[in-house]
Design a protein around this motif. Structure first.
Motif, mmCIF file in Angstrom:
data_model
loop_
_atom_site.group_PDB
_atom_site.id
_atom_site.type_symbol
_atom_site.label_atom_id
_atom_site.label_comp_id
_atom_site.label_asym_id
_atom_site.label_seq_id
_atom_site.Cartn_x
_atom_site.Cartn_y
_atom_site.Cartn_z
ATOM 1 N N GLN A 268 16.291 102.750 -27.179
ATOM 2 C CA GLN A 268 16.361 103.409 -25.876
ATOM 3 C C GLN A 268 15.931 102.449 -24.771
ATOM 4 O OE1 GLN A 268 17.717 106.615 -26.061
ATOM 5 N NE2 GLN A 268 17.870 105.856 -28.156
ATOM 6 N N ARG A 270 15.083 102.130 -20.300
ATOM 7 C CA ARG A 270 14.906 102.724 -18.974
ATOM 8 C C ARG A 270 15.022 101.704 -17.852
ATOM 9 N NH1 ARG A 270 9.753 106.868 -19.795
ATOM 10 N NH2 ARG A 270 10.799 108.328 -21.232
ATOM 11 N N LYS A 277 25.185 104.093 -14.882
ATOM 12 C CA LYS A 277 26.069 105.224 -15.174
ATOM 13 C C LYS A 277 27.079 105.456 -14.054
ATOM 14 C CE LYS A 277 22.740 108.613 -13.371
ATOM 15 N NZ LYS A 277 21.854 109.751 -13.729
ATOM 16 N N THR A 284 26.146 108.019 -19.770
ATOM 17 C CA THR A 284 24.948 108.803 -20.085
ATOM 18 C C THR A 284 25.195 109.755 -21.248
ATOM 19 O OG1 THR A 284 24.201 108.675 -17.789
ATOM 20 C CG2 THR A 284 23.252 110.416 -19.162
ATOM 21 N N GLU A 285 26.345 110.430 -21.212
ATOM 22 C CA GLU A 285 26.666 111.401 -22.249
ATOM 23 C C GLU A 285 26.851 110.726 -23.603
ATOM 24 O OE1 GLU A 285 27.453 112.908 -18.290
ATOM 25 O OE2 GLU A 285 28.177 111.113 -19.334
ATOM 26 N N LEU A 287 25.516 107.800 -24.629
ATOM 27 C CA LEU A 287 24.241 107.280 -25.126
ATOM 28 C C LEU A 287 23.332 108.385 -25.644
ATOM 29 C CD1 LEU A 287 23.399 104.519 -22.479
ATOM 30 C CD2 LEU A 287 24.458 104.242 -24.728
ATOM 31 N N SER A 288 23.471 109.603 -25.103
ATOM 32 C CA SER A 288 22.583 110.685 -25.506
ATOM 33 C C SER A 288 23.137 111.548 -26.640
ATOM 34 C CB SER A 288 22.269 111.583 -24.305
ATOM 35 O OG SER A 288 23.451 112.178 -23.795
ATOM 36 N N SER A 289 24.463 111.602 -26.770
ATOM 37 C CA SER A 289 25.048 112.555 -27.730
ATOM 38 C C SER A 289 25.425 111.936 -29.070
ATOM 39 C CB SER A 289 26.285 113.228 -27.117
ATOM 40 O OG SER A 289 27.291 112.271 -26.819
ATOM 41 N N THR A 291 24.140 110.175 -32.170
ATOM 42 C CA THR A 291 22.852 109.969 -32.836
ATOM 43 C C THR A 291 23.073 109.843 -34.342
ATOM 44 O OG1 THR A 291 22.427 112.311 -33.267
ATOM 45 C CG2 THR A 291 21.806 111.470 -31.080
#
Length: 354
Positions: A268, A270, A277, A284-285, A287-289, A291
């Motif tokens: 991850q 920051r 993005k 963003t979607e 990288l987050s969805s 897994t």
């Protein structure tokens, strides 16, 4: 006497996870130079005695003029630092480039490294890779890409003893180290010889099970644009967040079998991904969805370099991971291609043919 040799330089992915401007991976997608020096060949049409040809990515936009092309200009910089003004008469260079331009896979870094190796080989200067890194870092101040392309594998790197001015400037214009010809006539000026050991690096291990899925969107993002969206200052807790994860990631990727519960959170970031993005819709979607729970075999996912390429590390299920990321980009109207790559552990190569 005819002399011929080839130079191969790997693509690279930088900013791995939390390793902004620090971590890079050399990848087995190679920029190749096929070089022949035949004194019987007439190269007088070029002011620097070289006939340049090119195929592959960027063929319609890369200059074939030796005093404008990044590869040959870098080679001339190395040569002129050793008082060699031009290429030998009869120099022919054919470039084969499979590395997409402006996509976050180190195309410019590979060109600079190839140019430094070319100058070293043409002049038979005998420089080590470590010394050639100094020449490269005078031109492109991104040690993560440059080092990964030169020495290969999974590397961490930093620049030493920069002045405050140079710390703020990530690139030195090539014209400052290799003056432009004036009116087609070379100025005859000698460029500045780089100090020794501008950059330092360390090569980490890499678990043999891990492969790299590069999902390459069909548009370019310039390094200048991607840096322009970054803030000038950061909150302390965001810096600590990245430092904690980079300390873990550099060991986690060496361990076999790889542990997704350790690697995924350690990738991850920051520092740069949240701010980019706006340049890469769907980032963003994605990288987050994506897994380890949603996709078997996935270890971690991040932006490659300045983007827009996405780099996913995985041990299996490569096709499905790539297809699903491509499908998510398609919702934003973005088409993509993808490549399954592995670390180029040896880095750049020079092979004498005759």
């Amino acid at each position: 006497m005819v002399r011929s040799f080839t130079i191969k330089v790997p693509a690279s992915s930088a900013n791995i996870g939390p390793g902004f401007d620090v971590l890079g991976i050399g990848l087995n997608l190679y920029l190749e130079l096929q070089v022949t020096i035949d004194p019987k060949v007439d190269t007088s049409s070029d002011p620097e005695n070289v006939l340049l040809s090119y195929e592959g990515e960027g063929a319609d936009e890369v200059s074939l003029n030796s005093d404008e092309n990044l590869i040959t200009r870098t080679a001339l910089y190395v040569l002129r630092c050793d008082d060699i003004r031009t290429f030998p008469k009869g120099t022919k260079i054919h470039v084969i480039n499979p590395i997409p331009l402006g996509r976050g896979l180190g195309s410019s870094g590979a060109a600079v490294v190839a140019g430094a190796l070319l100058g070293n080989s043409i002049g038979q200067l005998g420089y080590s890779k470590q010394r050639l890194l100094d020449y490269c870092l005078m031109i492109e101040r991104h040690p993560d890409n440059i080092t990964a392309a030169m020495v290969g594998g999974f590397v961490g790197s930093y620049l030493r003893d920069l002045s405050p001015e140079d710390t703020q400037r990530k690139e030195i214009p090539l014209a400052e180290v290799l003056p432009e010809p004036q009116g087609g006539i070379n100025t005859g000026l000698n460029p500045p010889v780089p100090p020794k050991n501008i950059g330092h690096h360390i090569k980490y291990g890499w678990a043999k099970e891990i492969k790299c899925i590069a999902i390459i969107p069909d548009f370019e993002v310039s390094t200048a644009s991607s840096r322009g969206v970054l803030p000038s200052t950061y909150e302390r807790h965001d810096i600590i967040f990245n430092l904690q994860r980079i300390a873990v990631l550099t060991t986690a990727l060496t361990q076999s079998p790889p542990d997704p519960s350790l690697i995924y959170p350690a990738m991850q970031d920051r520092i740069h991904q949240p701010y980019r993005k706006t340049l890469i819709h769907g980032l963003t979607e994605i990288l987050s969805s994506f897994t380890p729970e949603s996709h078997k075999g996935l270890l971690g996912i991040c932006l490659s370099g300045a983007g827009p390429t996405i780099l996913a590390l995985a041990t299996e299920n490569f096709d499905q991971i790539a297809k699903d990321i491509i499908a998510r980009f398609a919702l934003e109207g973005i088409t993509c291609s993808w490549k399954l790559l592995t670390p180029a552990l040896e880095g750049s190569l020079v092979e004498e043919l005759s």
